[in-house]
Design a protein around this motif. Structure first.
Motif, PDB file in Angstrom:
ATOM      1  N   LEU A 243      41.946 -27.200 -88.363  1.00 52.00           N
ATOM      2  CA  LEU A 243      43.065 -28.018 -87.897  1.00 52.00           C
ATOM      3  C   LEU A 243      42.886 -28.452 -86.453  1.00 52.00           C
ATOM      4  CD1 LEU A 243      45.541 -29.729 -88.699  1.00 52.00           C
ATOM      5  CD2 LEU A 243      46.960 -27.672 -88.317  1.00 52.00           C
ATOM      6  N   SER A 244      42.525 -27.306 -85.589  1.00 54.21           N
ATOM      7  CA  SER A 244      42.491 -27.762 -84.012  1.00 54.21           C
ATOM      8  C   SER A 244      41.230 -28.632 -83.997  1.00 54.21           C
ATOM      9  CB  SER A 244      41.805 -26.617 -83.491  1.00 54.21           C
ATOM     10  OG  SER A 244      42.925 -25.394 -83.569  1.00 54.21           O
ATOM     11  N   VAL A 245      40.234 -28.863 -84.819  1.00 49.59           N
ATOM     12  CA  VAL A 245      39.162 -29.761 -84.793  1.00 49.59           C
ATOM     13  C   VAL A 245      39.758 -30.899 -85.128  1.00 49.59           C
ATOM     14  CG1 VAL A 245      37.056 -30.415 -85.723  1.00 49.59           C
ATOM     15  CG2 VAL A 245      37.221 -27.980 -84.959  1.00 49.59           C
ATOM     16  N   LEU A 246      40.396 -31.102 -86.126  1.00 51.56           N
ATOM     17  CA  LEU A 246      41.021 -32.464 -86.789  1.00 51.56           C
ATOM     18  C   LEU A 246      41.849 -32.901 -85.684  1.00 51.56           C
ATOM     19  CD1 LEU A 246      41.762 -34.308 -88.801  1.00 51.56           C
ATOM     20  CD2 LEU A 246      43.316 -32.811 -89.773  1.00 51.56           C
ATOM     21  N   LEU A 247      42.835 -32.271 -85.118  1.00 48.98           N
ATOM     22  CA  LEU A 247      43.890 -32.730 -84.181  1.00 48.98           C
ATOM     23  C   LEU A 247      43.215 -33.425 -82.670  1.00 48.98           C
ATOM     24  CD1 LEU A 247      46.583 -33.269 -83.693  1.00 48.98           C
ATOM     25  CD2 LEU A 247      47.001 -30.970 -82.785  1.00 48.98           C
ATOM     26  N   VAL A 248      42.226 -32.724 -82.275  1.00 51.58           N
ATOM     27  CA  VAL A 248      41.354 -32.870 -81.317  1.00 51.58           C
ATOM     28  C   VAL A 248      40.736 -34.475 -81.529  1.00 51.58           C
ATOM     29  CG1 VAL A 248      39.148 -32.685 -79.715  1.00 51.58           C
ATOM     30  CG2 VAL A 248      40.919 -30.818 -80.002  1.00 51.58           C
ATOM     31  N   ARG A 249      40.059 -34.439 -82.582  1.00 52.39           N
ATOM     32  CA  ARG A 249      39.315 -35.514 -83.063  1.00 52.39           C
ATOM     33  C   ARG A 249      40.358 -37.052 -83.193  1.00 52.39           C
ATOM     34  NH1 ARG A 249      35.062 -35.117 -87.613  1.00 52.39           N
ATOM     35  NH2 ARG A 249      34.684 -37.196 -87.116  1.00 52.39           N
ATOM     36  N   MET A 250      41.375 -36.427 -83.679  1.00 47.08           N
ATOM     37  CA  MET A 250      42.560 -37.648 -84.047  1.00 47.08           C
ATOM     38  C   MET A 250      42.920 -38.013 -82.553  1.00 47.08           C
ATOM     39  SD  MET A 250      42.966 -38.790 -86.858  1.00 47.08           S
ATOM     40  CE  MET A 250      42.535 -38.217 -88.379  1.00 47.08           C
ATOM     41  N   HIS A 251      43.175 -37.073 -81.619  1.00 47.41           N
ATOM     42  CA  HIS A 251      43.665 -37.465 -80.285  1.00 47.41           C
ATOM     43  C   HIS A 251      42.576 -38.375 -79.457  1.00 47.41           C
ATOM     44  CE1 HIS A 251      47.062 -34.290 -80.190  1.00 47.41           C
ATOM     45  NE2 HIS A 251      47.340 -35.229 -80.828  1.00 47.41           N
ATOM     46  N   LEU A 252      41.253 -37.984 -79.618  1.00 45.27           N
ATOM     47  CA  LEU A 252      40.404 -38.621 -79.025  1.00 45.27           C
ATOM     48  C   LEU A 252      40.269 -40.139 -79.314  1.00 45.27           C
ATOM     49  CD1 LEU A 252      37.496 -36.068 -79.175  1.00 45.27           C
ATOM     50  CD2 LEU A 252      38.457 -36.729 -77.224  1.00 45.27           C
ATOM     51  N   THR A 253      40.680 -40.417 -80.610  1.00 45.72           N
ATOM     52  CA  THR A 253      40.933 -41.784 -81.081  1.00 45.72           C
ATOM     53  C   THR A 253      42.049 -42.469 -80.805  1.00 45.72           C
ATOM     54  OG1 THR A 253      42.014 -41.453 -83.177  1.00 45.72           O
ATOM     55  CG2 THR A 253      39.531 -41.288 -83.279  1.00 45.72           C
ATOM     56  N   GLY A 254      42.919 -41.855 -79.925  1.00 43.60           N
ATOM     57  CA  GLY A 254      44.103 -42.382 -79.499  1.00 43.60           C
ATOM     58  C   GLY A 254      45.343 -42.381 -80.703  1.00 43.60           C
TER      59      GLY A 254
ATOM     60  N   ASP B  51      24.654 -44.403 -64.596  1.00 43.24           N
ATOM     61  CA  ASP B  51      25.297 -43.095 -63.868  1.00 43.24           C
ATOM     62  C   ASP B  51      24.507 -41.897 -64.332  1.00 43.24           C
ATOM     63  OD1 ASP B  51      27.205 -44.764 -62.434  1.00 43.24           O
ATOM     64  OD2 ASP B  51      28.418 -44.796 -64.233  1.00 43.24           O
ATOM     65  N   GLY B  52      23.652 -42.094 -65.436  1.00 47.05           N
ATOM     66  CA  GLY B  52      22.771 -40.909 -65.660  1.00 47.05           C
ATOM     67  C   GLY B  52      22.796 -40.787 -67.439  1.00 47.05           C
ATOM     68  N   THR B  53      22.894 -39.537 -67.830  1.00 49.25           N
ATOM     69  CA  THR B  53      22.910 -39.309 -69.238  1.00 49.25           C
ATOM     70  C   THR B  53      24.280 -38.646 -69.493  1.00 49.25           C
ATOM     71  OG1 THR B  53      20.559 -39.253 -69.380  1.00 49.25           O
ATOM     72  CG2 THR B  53      21.810 -38.163 -71.297  1.00 49.25           C
ATOM     73  N   THR B  54      25.121 -38.936 -70.322  1.00 49.80           N
ATOM     74  CA  THR B  54      26.467 -38.575 -70.778  1.00 49.80           C
ATOM     75  C   THR B  54      26.030 -37.788 -72.103  1.00 49.80           C
ATOM     76  OG1 THR B  54      27.479 -40.284 -69.733  1.00 49.80           O
ATOM     77  CG2 THR B  54      28.771 -38.855 -71.222  1.00 49.80           C
ATOM     78  N   LEU B  55      26.684 -36.378 -72.124  1.00 45.63           N
ATOM     79  CA  LEU B  55      26.672 -35.682 -73.333  1.00 45.63           C
ATOM     80  C   LEU B  55      28.022 -35.642 -73.895  1.00 45.63           C
ATOM     81  CD1 LEU B  55      25.207 -33.333 -75.118  1.00 45.63           C
ATOM     82  CD2 LEU B  55      26.127 -31.687 -73.345  1.00 45.63           C
ATOM     83  N   ARG B  56      27.684 -35.916 -75.389  1.00 41.73           N
ATOM     84  CA  ARG B  56      28.902 -35.778 -76.320  1.00 41.73           C
ATOM     85  C   ARG B  56      28.647 -35.038 -77.339  1.00 41.73           C
ATOM     86  NH1 ARG B  56      30.207 -41.291 -76.572  1.00 41.73           N
ATOM     87  NH2 ARG B  56      29.453 -41.307 -78.685  1.00 41.73           N
ATOM     88  N   ILE B  57      29.713 -33.957 -78.046  1.00 46.16           N
ATOM     89  CA  ILE B  57      29.473 -33.046 -78.761  1.00 46.16           C
ATOM     90  C   ILE B  57      30.636 -33.159 -79.845  1.00 46.16           C
ATOM     91  CG2 ILE B  57      29.217 -30.610 -79.569  1.00 46.16           C
ATOM     92  CD1 ILE B  57      27.611 -30.109 -77.046  1.00 46.16           C
ATOM     93  N   GLN B  58      30.174 -33.391 -81.166  1.00 44.61           N
ATOM     94  CA  GLN B  58      31.235 -33.366 -82.113  1.00 44.61           C
ATOM     95  C   GLN B  58      31.475 -31.937 -82.863  1.00 44.61           C
ATOM     96  OE1 GLN B  58      31.754 -36.772 -85.042  1.00 44.61           O
ATOM     97  NE2 GLN B  58      31.666 -35.295 -86.608  1.00 44.61           N
ATOM     98  N   PRO B  59      32.267 -31.288 -83.002  1.00 43.33           N
ATOM     99  CA  PRO B  59      32.470 -29.784 -83.423  1.00 43.33           C
ATOM    100  C   PRO B  59      32.679 -29.783 -84.975  1.00 43.33           C
ATOM    101  CG  PRO B  59      34.392 -30.419 -82.668  1.00 43.33           C
ATOM    102  CD  PRO B  59      33.635 -31.626 -82.340  1.00 43.33           C
ATOM    103  N   LYS B  60      32.266 -28.696 -85.656  1.00 46.03           N
ATOM    104  CA  LYS B  60      32.878 -28.298 -86.951  1.00 46.03           C
ATOM    105  C   LYS B  60      33.014 -26.735 -87.081  1.00 46.03           C
ATOM    106  CE  LYS B  60      28.280 -28.442 -89.134  1.00 46.03           C
ATOM    107  NZ  LYS B  60      27.575 -29.052 -90.212  1.00 46.03           N
ATOM    108  N   VAL B  61      33.937 -26.440 -88.110  1.00 47.59           N
ATOM    109  CA  VAL B  61      34.059 -25.068 -88.490  1.00 47.59           C
ATOM    110  C   VAL B  61      33.045 -24.748 -89.423  1.00 47.59           C
ATOM    111  CG1 VAL B  61      35.717 -23.074 -88.989  1.00 47.59           C
ATOM    112  CG2 VAL B  61      36.340 -25.035 -87.605  1.00 47.59           C
ATOM    113  N   VAL B  62      32.179 -23.646 -89.456  1.00 48.88           N
ATOM    114  CA  VAL B  62      31.543 -23.246 -90.598  1.00 48.88           C
ATOM    115  C   VAL B  62      31.847 -21.908 -91.203  1.00 48.88           C
ATOM    116  CG1 VAL B  62      29.452 -24.542 -89.567  1.00 48.88           C
ATOM    117  CG2 VAL B  62      29.847 -22.075 -88.924  1.00 48.88           C
ATOM    118  N   ASP B  63      31.428 -21.643 -92.493  1.00 52.64           N
ATOM    119  CA  ASP B  63      31.955 -20.644 -93.418  1.00 52.64           C
ATOM    120  C   ASP B  63      30.695 -19.587 -93.207  1.00 52.64           C
ATOM    121  OD1 ASP B  63      33.398 -19.087 -94.787  1.00 52.64           O
ATOM    122  OD2 ASP B  63      32.910 -20.293 -96.637  1.00 52.64           O
ATOM    123  N   ALA B  64      30.921 -18.397 -93.563  1.00 54.18           N
ATOM    124  CA  ALA B  64      29.812 -17.428 -93.532  1.00 54.18           C
ATOM    125  C   ALA B  64      28.729 -17.837 -94.460  1.00 54.18           C
ATOM    126  CB  ALA B  64      30.538 -16.020 -94.093  1.00 54.18           C
TER     127      ALA B  64
END
Length: 415
Positions: free
Chosen positions: A135-146, A273-286
């Motif tokens: 849910l934390s990942v989802l909320l961050v991704r939603m907030h990033l879209t405004g 201005d250089g190279t900008t790094l963006r990372i999209q996260p996810k949660v993984v299972d065992a």
């Protein structure tokens, strides 16, 4: 069929006309319904069969239905993790002329489950923290879209397992708003509301004897504040890379891993201005990393070893600008150009010290360490030579301990 019926849809499925819209949703016959678990909702929600698929139907006020439909369409265009809207249907009336509520029709998210179903069927108590991470990942991704949610909760979220990943999807946008960007106040309100709702939902599970009463629901609720804050900072802090600073990509991935997240996608954008790094996260299972490495390379490795190898494979893919190619093809070249040469570079007399996957892990760890210390991207061949000389030669042979009496091994320190 009532003549006043109006259907608003981007692409109209004629089969919608065959559903019994003149009947209140809670009274729909079983032959049109799909037996799927429903989450908690303030509205009547049913799953129905439609053209060989399943749709979710929610009775709701007309203005709210149109508003939510448009919001979900906007999220779909933004490729945000949410359910897909199909139609809004208004003008419903029963055969005796009684007005019925409008409905919002959305595509059912295949293989997804509400949180209560996850707990009641087969999940362990620690699932609570896993859901919070997703849910934390989802909320961050939603907030990033405004996207301001306005009613963040486990109940308004669907969770799905997919090839080892554990992902959350927004399923209810009644109170939401879409802005060019969010203020800190809007974001913090969403996070605080999420904490309050999560604690209440978990207390409800405990009262129903679904969740172990020993679980500290306050601590679980606090977790979303901590996880959201760490992840938001890690994803939004600007970082510009200079040529030859691949080690900083690795460092960023390592910090995400330490937070408990895997890398879903890496994007490097080059501008003046250089190279900008963006990372999209996810949660993984065992077991996810082990299975992925086995599928891509045929190597049988441990879970943490697999995670490190996949991270390096993803970095290799980005550095060689091969994001558009199938991962299987890239993995074949990575195996031939990176992993196997590294393992073969170990002198024969030192190969009994560690298994190959662990050697590769330690080489990457050593490379990252010296790259950060020297503030430059150390070539892999140089890192291998340094590792052999400074680290591996001084290690005891692990094979020498196999079959020995562990009581004879000297104790290093007391705990």
């Amino acid at each position: 069929m009532p003549q006043s019926l109006q259907i608003t849809a981007a692409q109209l499925d004629p089969a919608l006309l065959d559903l019994p819209w003149e009947v209140a949703l809670e009274e729909w016959p079983d032959e049109v319904l799909a037996a799927l678990p429903r989450g908690l909702s303030r509205h009547v929600v049913r799953f129905a069969k439609l053209s060989g698929r399943v749709v979710a139907i929610k009775e709701i006020g007309e203005s709210v239905a149109y508003r939510e439909y448009e919001l979900l369409r906007s999220l779909s265009r933004l490729e945000a993790p949410s359910v897909q809207p199909i139609a809004v249907i208004t003008g419903r009336r029963s055969p005796d002329g009684e007005e019925l509520n409008s409905v919002l029709v959305t595509q059912h998210l295949q293989f997804s489950l509400p949180y209560r179903a996850l707990f009641s069927q087969y999940m362990r108590p620690e699932t609570a923290t896993r859901l919070i991470d997703a849910l934390s990942v989802l909320l961050v991704r939603m907030h990033l879209t405004g996207f301001y949610w306005g009613d963040v909760s486990l109940s308004n979220t669907l969770f799905r397992r997919d090839a080892g990943a554990f992902a959350a999807y927004l399923v209810d946008a009644e109170t939401a708003e879409l802005h060019p960007s969010l203020t800190n106040g809007q974001r913090n309100y969403d996070v605080d509301l999420a904490r309050t709702n999560i604690i209440g939902e978990l207390m409800d599970l405990q009262a129903g004897e679904v969740l172990d009463e020993d679980v500290d629901v306050i601590a679980v609720g606090d977790r979303i504040v901590q996880r959201y804050g760490s992840l938001w900072s890690e994803l939004t802090d600007e970082e510009t890379l200079d040529p030859g600073e691949r080690w900083r990509v690795t460092a960023r991935i390592e910090r995400l891993n330490e937070l408990g997240y895997d890398v879903g996608e890496i994007t490097l954008t080059t501008d003046v201005d250089g190279t900008t790094l963006r990372i999209q996260p996810k949660v993984v299972d065992a077991g996810h990393y082990h299975r992925q490495v086995m599928r891509l390379t045929g190597l049988d490795v441990q879970e943490n070893q697999g995670r490190r190898m996949l991270n390096d494979l993803e970095s290799y893919r980005v550095v060689h600008d091969r994001q558009g190619e199938p991962l299987e093809f890239v993995a074949h070249d990575w195996l031939a150009e990176v992993f196997e040469p590294t393992v073969r570079a170990i002198p024969r007399e030192l190969r009994g010290k560690l298994e190959p996957a662990e050697v590769f892990h330690e080489v990457l760890e050593h490379r990252w360490f010296i790259s950060e210390r020297q503030r430059r991207d150390v070539p892999l061949t140089e890192a291998v030579r340094s590792y052999i000389t400074d680290i591996l030669r001084h290690r005891p042979d692990e094979q020498a301990y196999l079959g020995s009496d562990t009581g004879e091994i000297p104790r290093v320190s007391d705990y």
